[in-house]
Design an enzyme around this catalytic site. Sequence first.
Site, PDB file in Angstrom:
ATOM      1  N   CYS A  56      12.743  -0.069   0.703  1.00  0.00           N
ATOM      2  CA  CYS A  56      11.721   0.191  -0.311  1.00  0.00           C
ATOM      3  C   CYS A  56      11.742  -0.850  -1.441  1.00  0.00           C
ATOM      4  CB  CYS A  56      11.975   1.581  -0.890  1.00  0.00           C
ATOM      5  SG  CYS A  56      11.028   1.935  -2.378  1.00  0.00           S
ATOM      6  N   TYR A 187       0.134  -2.112  -0.666  1.00  0.00           N
ATOM      7  CA  TYR A 187      -0.018  -0.732  -0.165  1.00  0.00           C
ATOM      8  C   TYR A 187      -1.490  -0.318  -0.181  1.00  0.00           C
ATOM      9  CZ  TYR A 187       5.009   0.066  -0.212  1.00  0.00           C
ATOM     10  OH  TYR A 187       6.350  -0.001   0.070  1.00  0.00           O
TER      11      TYR A 187
HETATM   12  N1  LIG Z   1       6.498   4.839  -8.702  1.00  0.00           N
HETATM   13  C1  LIG Z   1       7.578   4.940  -7.862  1.00  0.00           C
HETATM   14  C2  LIG Z   1       7.154   4.715  -6.418  1.00  0.00           C
HETATM   15  C3  LIG Z   1       8.287   4.913  -5.475  1.00  0.00           C
HETATM   16  C4  LIG Z   1       7.793   5.059  -4.026  1.00  0.00           C
HETATM   17  O1  LIG Z   1       6.610   5.318  -3.769  1.00  0.00           O
HETATM   18  N2  LIG Z   1       8.712   4.891  -3.082  1.00  0.00           N
HETATM   19  C5  LIG Z   1       8.336   5.029  -1.678  1.00  0.00           C
HETATM   20  C6  LIG Z   1       9.210   4.180  -0.786  1.00  0.00           C
HETATM   21  S1  LIG Z   1       8.787   2.500  -0.788  1.00  0.00           S
HETATM   22  C7  LIG Z   1       8.594   6.446  -1.218  1.00  0.00           C
HETATM   23  O2  LIG Z   1       9.657   6.983  -1.449  1.00  0.00           O
HETATM   24  N3  LIG Z   1       7.600   7.042  -0.558  1.00  0.00           N
HETATM   25  C8  LIG Z   1       7.693   8.357  -0.005  1.00  0.00           C
HETATM   26  C9  LIG Z   1       6.385   9.074  -0.097  1.00  0.00           C
HETATM   27  O3  LIG Z   1       5.466   8.582  -0.744  1.00  0.00           O
HETATM   28  O4  LIG Z   1       6.295  10.151   0.472  1.00  0.00           O
HETATM   29  C10 LIG Z   1       8.602   3.930  -8.326  1.00  0.00           C
HETATM   30  O5  LIG Z   1       8.238   2.776  -8.612  1.00  0.00           O
HETATM   31  O6  LIG Z   1       9.765   4.295  -8.429  1.00  0.00           O
END
Ligand SMILES: N[C@@H](CCC(=O)N[C@@H](CS)C(=O)NCC(=O)O)C(=O)O
Length: 329
Positions: A56, A187
């Site tokens: 990530c 994304y």
């Molecule tokens: N705004 C958050 C975004 C984090 C994020 O979206 N992480 C993704 C992985 S790259 C995730 O865990 N996605 C799981 C989901 O959306 O269900 C940050 O910058 O910490």
Amino acid sequence: MGLLVKGQWQDRWYENDDRGSFQREQSQRRHAISRSEGALFLPERDRYHLYVSLACPWAHRTLIARRLKNLESIVSVSVVSWLMAENGWTFDTRDGSTEDTLEGAHFLYERYTADDPEYTGRVTVPVLWDRKEQRIVNNESSDILRIFNEAFDDLTGSDIDLYPEPLRATIDALNERIYPTVNNGVYRAGFATSQTAYEEAFDQLFETLDWLEDHLSTNRYLAGTVLTEADIRLFTTAIRFDPVYHGHFKCNLRQIADYPHLANWMREIYQWPGIADTVDFVHIKNHYYMSHRNINPTGIVPKGPDTGLEQPHDRAALPGSGLFVKTGR
Ligand SMILES: N[C@@H](CCC(=O)N[C@@H](CS)C(=O)NCC(=O)O)C(=O)O
């Protein structure tokens, strides 16, 4: 892939808006760690635990800051499995994943329901967890970067500043442009469900990359002569671009390799002491190509490209002084 609804896990893909545009959920836990009067979360050794995915880009930012700010003996880490399937982020010990070294949980959503049994929302990494209060301190990577930059300096003795006062306006302006069009832009292109939404994200992405290429022709780092959080935030997207976003997310006008200044800038940061260790292409490639089966139904992971990240870079020709060091410590 899914989310919690009143504390119950539901296996569900993202819901785009009516125009087919991907909407990233706002992070819901945004607490600070500080010594200020009445603060609940104080800077303490062995109190905080960081949950990350090596795949990530958002979590990767926090791992780099943890390394540069000498926090490895202060903030412990668990690495989730690269596969995000019907239960969301899970724990295993494959390919350098660590299990949940803190609580032995099977699924990351257990940390969210431990924080709030009625939690509703997506279960994302990174998560900064407090052992003492048994709560999530923060699940927003840009906040965690700032927390790591400041909160623990008394304990680590670190005098490095990734968000130096005199450069803050410049860094904020860079982040404001790069976040929507590049970090989240890839994304927005990859998860778009309409041609219009995809093309809008695509055009904005390459407009910013073209601008960055020009900017980096005269600036060694994004904010000038020192490496700051702006570089870290872009680096974690840039390093995933050619192996993943170019193909998987259809961001294929150009690769980073086609931009000489961006490619050299990325190589310098990759070769910076301690950074290459935070980059794991097995997690990165396997995660995207095998978790997003609606985008890549066969789950086949491309073998290339050859990243050439060990090749020499030419950045020393530009004025630069490394990291900003705080005075008066
Ligand atoms: N705004 C958050 C975004 C984090 C994020 O979206 N992480 C993704 C992985 S790259 C995730 O865990 N996605 C799981 C989901 O959306 O269900 C940050 O910058 O910490």
